[in-house]
Design an enzyme around this catalytic site. Structure first.
Site, PDB file in Angstrom:
ATOM      1  N   ASP A  31     -26.040  93.641 122.862  1.00  0.00           N
ATOM      2  CA  ASP A  31     -26.209  93.065 121.527  1.00  0.00           C
ATOM      3  C   ASP A  31     -24.900  92.574 120.908  1.00  0.00           C
ATOM      4  O   ASP A  31     -24.851  91.480 120.329  1.00  0.00           O
ATOM      5  CB  ASP A  31     -26.902  94.057 120.584  1.00  0.00           C
ATOM      6  CG  ASP A  31     -26.231  95.425 120.553  1.00  0.00           C
ATOM      7  OD1 ASP A  31     -25.252  95.621 121.294  1.00  0.00           O
ATOM      8  OD2 ASP A  31     -26.690  96.288 119.801  1.00  0.00           O
ATOM      9  N   ARG A  74     -28.450 104.470 121.341  1.00  0.00           N
ATOM     10  CA  ARG A  74     -28.028 104.621 119.947  1.00  0.00           C
ATOM     11  C   ARG A  74     -29.128 104.224 118.970  1.00  0.00           C
ATOM     12  O   ARG A  74     -29.446 104.954 118.039  1.00  0.00           O
ATOM     13  CB  ARG A  74     -26.779 103.769 119.691  1.00  0.00           C
ATOM     14  CG  ARG A  74     -26.340 103.814 118.238  1.00  0.00           C
ATOM     15  CD  ARG A  74     -25.003 103.175 118.000  1.00  0.00           C
ATOM     16  NE  ARG A  74     -24.616 103.303 116.605  1.00  0.00           N
ATOM     17  CZ  ARG A  74     -23.448 102.932 116.126  1.00  0.00           C
ATOM     18  NH1 ARG A  74     -22.545 102.420 116.916  1.00  0.00           N
ATOM     19  NH2 ARG A  74     -23.174 103.099 114.840  1.00  0.00           N
ATOM     20  N   ASP A 131     -32.283  97.542 124.809  1.00  0.00           N
ATOM     21  CA  ASP A 131     -32.680  97.246 123.431  1.00  0.00           C
ATOM     22  C   ASP A 131     -32.407  95.809 122.996  1.00  0.00           C
ATOM     23  O   ASP A 131     -32.449  95.498 121.804  1.00  0.00           O
ATOM     24  CB  ASP A 131     -31.995  98.214 122.457  1.00  0.00           C
ATOM     25  CG  ASP A 131     -30.475  98.142 122.508  1.00  0.00           C
ATOM     26  OD1 ASP A 131     -29.926  97.391 123.347  1.00  0.00           O
ATOM     27  OD2 ASP A 131     -29.819  98.844 121.699  1.00  0.00           O
ATOM     28  N   THR A 159     -27.836  95.798 129.370  1.00  0.00           N
ATOM     29  CA  THR A 159     -27.556  97.038 128.649  1.00  0.00           C
ATOM     30  C   THR A 159     -28.444  98.132 129.214  1.00  0.00           C
ATOM     31  O   THR A 159     -29.640  97.905 129.427  1.00  0.00           O
ATOM     32  CB  THR A 159     -27.800  96.939 127.134  1.00  0.00           C
ATOM     33  OG1 THR A 159     -27.752  98.246 126.546  1.00  0.00           O
ATOM     34  CG2 THR A 159     -29.150  96.314 126.806  1.00  0.00           C
ATOM     35  N   GLY A 175     -20.098  97.318 127.455  1.00  0.00           N
ATOM     36  CA  GLY A 175     -20.067  98.385 128.459  1.00  0.00           C
ATOM     37  C   GLY A 175     -20.510  97.878 129.819  1.00  0.00           C
ATOM     38  O   GLY A 175     -21.372  97.011 129.923  1.00  0.00           O
TER      39      GLY A 175
END
Length: 343
Positions: free
Chosen positions: A105, A173, A131, A127, A12
């Site tokens: 990731d 998420r 995370d 990100t 993304g």
């Protein structure tokens, strides 16, 4: 020593990617004399040989612009038929001696697979979810929190005017970094994160007491990956799309129904979605992207590969790619406790 360095952005888009690209090109070309070869649309562009040479002309005035001038795609060569072979063929054909990969990731997992094939890789973490294990911050997170906090601030006024419960859904998420930080910064009454499954009965009890005792409105910030605790009164299964992504609004819409039915309070939902990803990067993300870009090209110049740039405290360090594979950096309990304590 002149090196042909490949560069791609995967997964993304986030604000601050162009800062990293600019830093790699300016430092790599201007200081070290390297050639920087960009690949459009992430790993897919590398597999398809979609090349974009990067020089000073291409990076002019990109620092304040969101997104990525290289484009991006959710494509992972190691899980696509013939993907790895195509990537290696392109790298050979373009005489790429080292590769800088900017991603989250999924992109970094693909990077570790390509590194195993003998390609010298330096990764840069990005990100909005923050995370990626091994780094205190990833490119894009600060901008996302800033946008989410502004949204919560704005929703406060309409919630209070209409005596409503307002649910604000943010991305996250597997980890609730945006929810926890924007919830604290925006003064939300409740923060729901994947790290701490919630009990709908306790939420309802809290809201009833608050509205009866001292307030006529409440704001709940919920991460898209939040879930009810097992054995509690609300049954819910995370709703996934065709690419395994969480369907935006699914948890918040379900919460809206549960809260409205159980309390009778007028309850509304705002899903921030891709707004969190877009627009101008904050100074913090511009600086972080720039520092990561310089560190990545410097590492390649030293011949140091198989690593990821990371922020530890105020320092930029290099972390072995093998150490971060498959790990998720979750929100520490202390930060979630602060969010709950300030309800």
């Amino acid at each position: 020593m002149h090196v042909r360095v490949g560069l791609l952005t995967g997964g993304g888009d986030v604000p601050g990617l162009n800062a990293a690209i600019r830093a790699v090109v300016k430092r790599g070309e201007g200081e070290h004399g390297h050639s920087i070869i960009g690949f459009r649309n992430g790993w897919r562009g590398l597999a398809e040989g979609d090349v974009m040479p990067l020089g000073r002309q291409q990076i002019r005035n990109v620092l304040p612009i969101g997104g990525t001038l290289l484009g991006t795609a959710r494509y992972h060569p190691h899980s696509s038929d013939g993907g790895m072979d195509a990537v290696l063929a392109t790298l050979e054909a373009e005489r790429i001696e080292a590769l800088i990969v900017v991603g989250g990731d999924g992109t970094l997992h693909a990077a570790s697979k390509v590194a195993e094939a003998g390609i010298g890789i330096v990764a840069i973490p990005k990100t909005i979810d923050n995370d990626v294990w091994g780094t205190d911050r990833s490119i894009g997170f600060d901008t996302a929190v800033t946008i989410a906090t502004e949204a919560v601030d704005r929703i406060h006024t309409t919630a209070e005017s209409h005596n409503r419960v307002m649910i604000v859904e943010v991305m996250g998420r597997h980890a609730g970094w945006i929810a926890a930080t924007s919830g604290i910064a925006g003064g939300a009454e409740l923060v729901l994160a994947p790290e701490q499954p919630f009990d709908i009965d306790k939420i309802v009890k809290f809201l009833r007491h608050r509205h009866r005792a001292h307030a006529s409105f409440s704001i709940i910030v919920v991460a898209e990956g939040a879930v009810p605790a097992e054995g509690t009164a609300m049954q819910y299964e995370t709703q996934l799309g065709r690419f395994g992504e969480i369907i935006a609004g699914s948890i918040s819409e379900r919460l809206k129904v549960e809260i409205a039915e159980r309390t009778g309070f007028d309850t509304r939902v705002t899903v921030l979605g891709h707004i969190q990803r877009g627009g101008t990067p904050t100074p913090t993300d511009r600086i972080l992207g720039s520092r990561f870009g310089v560190a990545a090209i410097d590492a390649i110049t030293r011949g140091e590969t198989g690593v990821m740039t990371a922020l530890r405290g105020d320092d930029i360090v290099l972390v072995p790619l093998a150490e971060i594979a498959g790990k998720v950096k979750q929100v520490p309990t202390e930060l979630l406790d602060v969010a709950q304590a300030l309800a």
